[in-house]
Design an enzyme around this catalytic site. Structure first.
Site, short mmCIF file in Angstrom:
data_model
loop_
_atom_site.label_atom_id
_atom_site.label_comp_id
_atom_site.label_asym_id
_atom_site.label_seq_id
_atom_site.Cartn_x
_atom_site.Cartn_y
_atom_site.Cartn_z
N GLY A 121 136.45 61.78 69.89
CA GLY A 121 137.56 61.58 68.94
C GLY A 121 137.26 62.24 67.60
O GLY A 121 138.13 62.86 66.98
N THR A 122 136.02 62.13 67.16
CA THR A 122 135.63 62.69 65.87
C THR A 122 135.74 64.21 65.88
O THR A 122 136.21 64.82 64.91
CB THR A 122 134.18 62.28 65.54
OG1 THR A 122 134.12 60.87 65.54
CG2 THR A 122 133.74 62.81 64.20
N ASP A 144 127.05 55.86 74.44
CA ASP A 144 127.68 55.97 75.78
C ASP A 144 127.26 57.24 76.52
O ASP A 144 127.42 57.33 77.73
CB ASP A 144 129.21 55.96 75.65
CG ASP A 144 129.72 54.73 74.93
OD1 ASP A 144 129.01 53.71 74.93
OD2 ASP A 144 130.83 54.79 74.38
N MET A 186 126.99 48.13 77.61
CA MET A 186 128.13 48.90 77.08
C MET A 186 128.25 50.25 77.79
O MET A 186 127.57 50.52 78.77
CB MET A 186 127.95 49.10 75.58
CG MET A 186 128.34 47.91 74.75
SD MET A 186 128.23 48.32 72.99
CE MET A 186 129.17 46.96 72.29
N ARG A 188 131.67 52.04 77.58
CA ARG A 188 133.10 52.36 77.72
C ARG A 188 133.43 52.77 79.15
O ARG A 188 133.09 52.05 80.07
CB ARG A 188 133.48 53.46 76.73
CG ARG A 188 134.15 52.94 75.51
CD ARG A 188 134.92 53.95 74.73
NE ARG A 188 134.25 55.23 74.54
CZ ARG A 188 134.80 56.25 73.92
NH1 ARG A 188 136.03 56.16 73.45
NH2 ARG A 188 134.16 57.39 73.77
N HIS A 289 126.47 44.45 71.05
CA HIS A 289 126.13 45.36 69.95
C HIS A 289 124.63 45.43 69.66
O HIS A 289 124.21 46.26 68.84
CB HIS A 289 126.91 44.98 68.70
CG HIS A 289 128.37 45.33 68.83
ND1 HIS A 289 129.24 44.55 69.53
CD2 HIS A 289 129.07 46.40 68.38
CE1 HIS A 289 130.44 45.11 69.50
NE2 HIS A 289 130.37 46.23 68.82
N GLN A 291 122.72 46.67 71.56
CA GLN A 291 122.40 48.03 72.04
C GLN A 291 122.61 49.10 70.96
O GLN A 291 122.07 50.19 71.03
CB GLN A 291 123.27 48.39 73.25
CG GLN A 291 122.95 47.56 74.46
CD GLN A 291 124.11 47.49 75.44
OE1 GLN A 291 124.14 48.21 76.41
NE2 GLN A 291 125.07 46.61 75.17
N ARG A 292 123.46 48.78 69.98
CA ARG A 292 123.74 49.77 68.93
C ARG A 292 122.93 49.53 67.67
O ARG A 292 122.93 50.38 66.76
CB ARG A 292 125.24 49.72 68.58
CG ARG A 292 126.08 50.21 69.71
CD ARG A 292 127.37 50.86 69.31
NE ARG A 292 127.97 50.50 68.08
CZ ARG A 292 129.26 50.19 67.93
NH1 ARG A 292 130.05 50.15 68.99
NH2 ARG A 292 129.76 49.92 66.75
O1 F6P Z 1 131.46 53.83 72.06
C1 F6P Z 1 130.40 53.01 71.73
C2 F6P Z 1 130.71 51.57 72.04
O2 F6P Z 1 129.61 50.77 71.67
C3 F6P Z 1 131.10 51.32 73.49
O3 F6P Z 1 130.01 51.29 74.36
C4 F6P Z 1 131.84 50.00 73.34
O4 F6P Z 1 132.78 49.84 74.38
C5 F6P Z 1 132.53 50.16 72.03
O5 F6P Z 1 131.82 51.12 71.29
C6 F6P Z 1 132.61 48.89 71.21
O6 F6P Z 1 133.37 49.13 70.07
P1 F6P Z 1 133.45 48.17 68.82
O7 F6P Z 1 132.15 48.29 68.07
O8 F6P Z 1 134.60 48.67 68.05
O9 F6P Z 1 133.61 46.77 69.35
#
Ligand code: F6P
Length: 364
Positions: A121-122, A144, A186, A188, A289, A291-292
């Site tokens: 998207g970016t 992802d 996660m 997507r 999250h 994972q992020r």
């Molecule tokens: O695209 C990265 C991601 O962490 C996906 O794996 C997950 O579905 C989505 O973003 C979660 O988004 P948000 O942080 O907006 O809940």
């Protein structure tokens, strides 16, 4: 050769991931070393819409290699072409095209070249800037790993580490209780995290969006393992996994986001289905999250450094409209429009799928 930029604007867009700061550090240090000025745009495209831009100096980016998140902040609600400005009387979102406002901010700060860290998207959102003559370089980011044009996005391997650690931990409790333990991860619409973590974490069943599953086959695998003397079964389930003829499980809708569908909940559904059809008790956990968050692993620190340095190098070579990419074990670059409108997903004959199947792993 076009005029080389004297000033680079850099921003981190949409969802964060480990390694963003490693890239920011690398882009900035390389640019400063080459005598360029660097501006950090806060909160992704929102910083351009709201004119929140600040200079990045050496001391701003020194010491951030291992830092999670992004020192610039990010927003997943700032697509300049379709920006939510509020709600009308009927409760519907009001959208506005604020691209011109972004151009004005850009011009006010010296019409920089732009380095954008983001996903598909970016890269699409950056197009109007390239069309308006701004040099644009993309750096593919997302846990992802689903960006077309690159075999690797930074952030992915750190997320895999987190998911793998979760799988390692549930092994022991699953054995103690003779349970089926499900770890939902996660990704997507792509199953890359589930596949790689599933293999690394020794999951007996891996469920990914690209290979629809049947609960009967999942239960058959659990029963087969019991017949082989194994009372526990470990499942790694991607949030986008679907049953045959089933639909994706949506956790929430955010109408103001360019990516309004938030997936989540399939792990719990699989657990209930196992409970109904088998004597084995099932439990589901989700990594979400986590994972992020946190510090990037060594691999993402390295790829982040390589990707960022390459982005600046491309600008110094007078290139524009390119996305840094990873192919065949090295850093390269591709046309920035390549990722638009699609996602890189797992092919059923992917070598890692084949290797997993060769080791009795079921894909349901
Ligand atoms: O695209 C990265 C991601 O962490 C996906 O794996 C997950 O579905 C989505 O973003 C979660 O988004 P948000 O942080 O907006 O809940």
């Amino acid at each position: 050769m076009p005029d080389l930029p004297r000033r680079i604007g850099v921003r981190t867009c949409v969802g964060d991931c480990p390694g963003l700061n490693a890239v920011l550090r690398s882009v900035t240090k390389h640019a400063l070393q080459a005598g360029l000025d660097v501006h950090g745009i806060e909160d992704g495209f929102l910083g351009l819409i709201e004119n929140r831009v600040r200079e990045l100096r050496y001391d701003d980016v020194s010491g951030i290699l291992a830092l999670g998140g992004t020192i610039l902040g990010t927003s997943n609600k700032a697509n300049p072409k379709r920006f939510a400005t509020g709600f009308d009387e009927a409760g519907d979102v009001v959208w506005e095209d604020v691209t011109e406002r972004c151009f004005r901010t850009s011009e006010e700060h010296g019409r920089e070249a732009l380095v954008v860290l983001g996903g598909d998207g970016t890269m699409a959102c950056a197009q109007p800037f390239a069309e308006a003559g701004v040099s644009v370089i993309g750096v593919p980011k997302t846990i992802d790993n689903d960006v077309i044009g690159t075999e690797l996005t930074f952030g992915f391997l750190s997320a895999v580490e987190v998911a793998t650690e979760a799988l390692d931990r549930v092994h022991t409790t699953a054995e103690s209780h003779g349970r089926a333990l499900i770890v939902e991860v996660m990704g997507r619409n792509a199953g890359w995290i589930a596949l790689r973590a599933g293999v690394a974490g020794g999951a007996d069943i891996i469920l990914v969006p690209e290979i629809p599953f049947s609960v009967d086959r999942v239960v058959d695998m659990i029963e087969w393992r019991r017949s082989m003397g194994r009372r526990a079964t470990i499942l790694c389930v991607a949030e986008g996994a679907t049953m045959e003829d089933g639909e994706k499980i949506v956790h929430a809708h955010d109408p103001t986001s360019p990516d309004p569908v938030k997936l989540g909940g399939i792990g719990e559904i699989v657990a209930r289905a196992i409970d109904e059809r088998s004597p084995v008790e099932a439990r589901a956990v989700t990594r979400g999250h986590i994972q992020r968050g946190g510090s990037p692993g060594a691999n993402d620190r390295v790829s982040g450094t390589q990707f960022g340095a390459k982005a600046t190098r491309l600008l110094l070579e007078g290139k524009t409209n390119r996305m840094v990419a990873w192919a065949g074990g090295r850093v390269t670059d591709v046309d920035i429009t390549l990722p638009a409108g699609g996602q890189r997903t797992i092919q059923p004959d992917d070598p890692l799928v084949r290797a997993a199947r060769d080791c009795y792993t079921s894909f349901g």
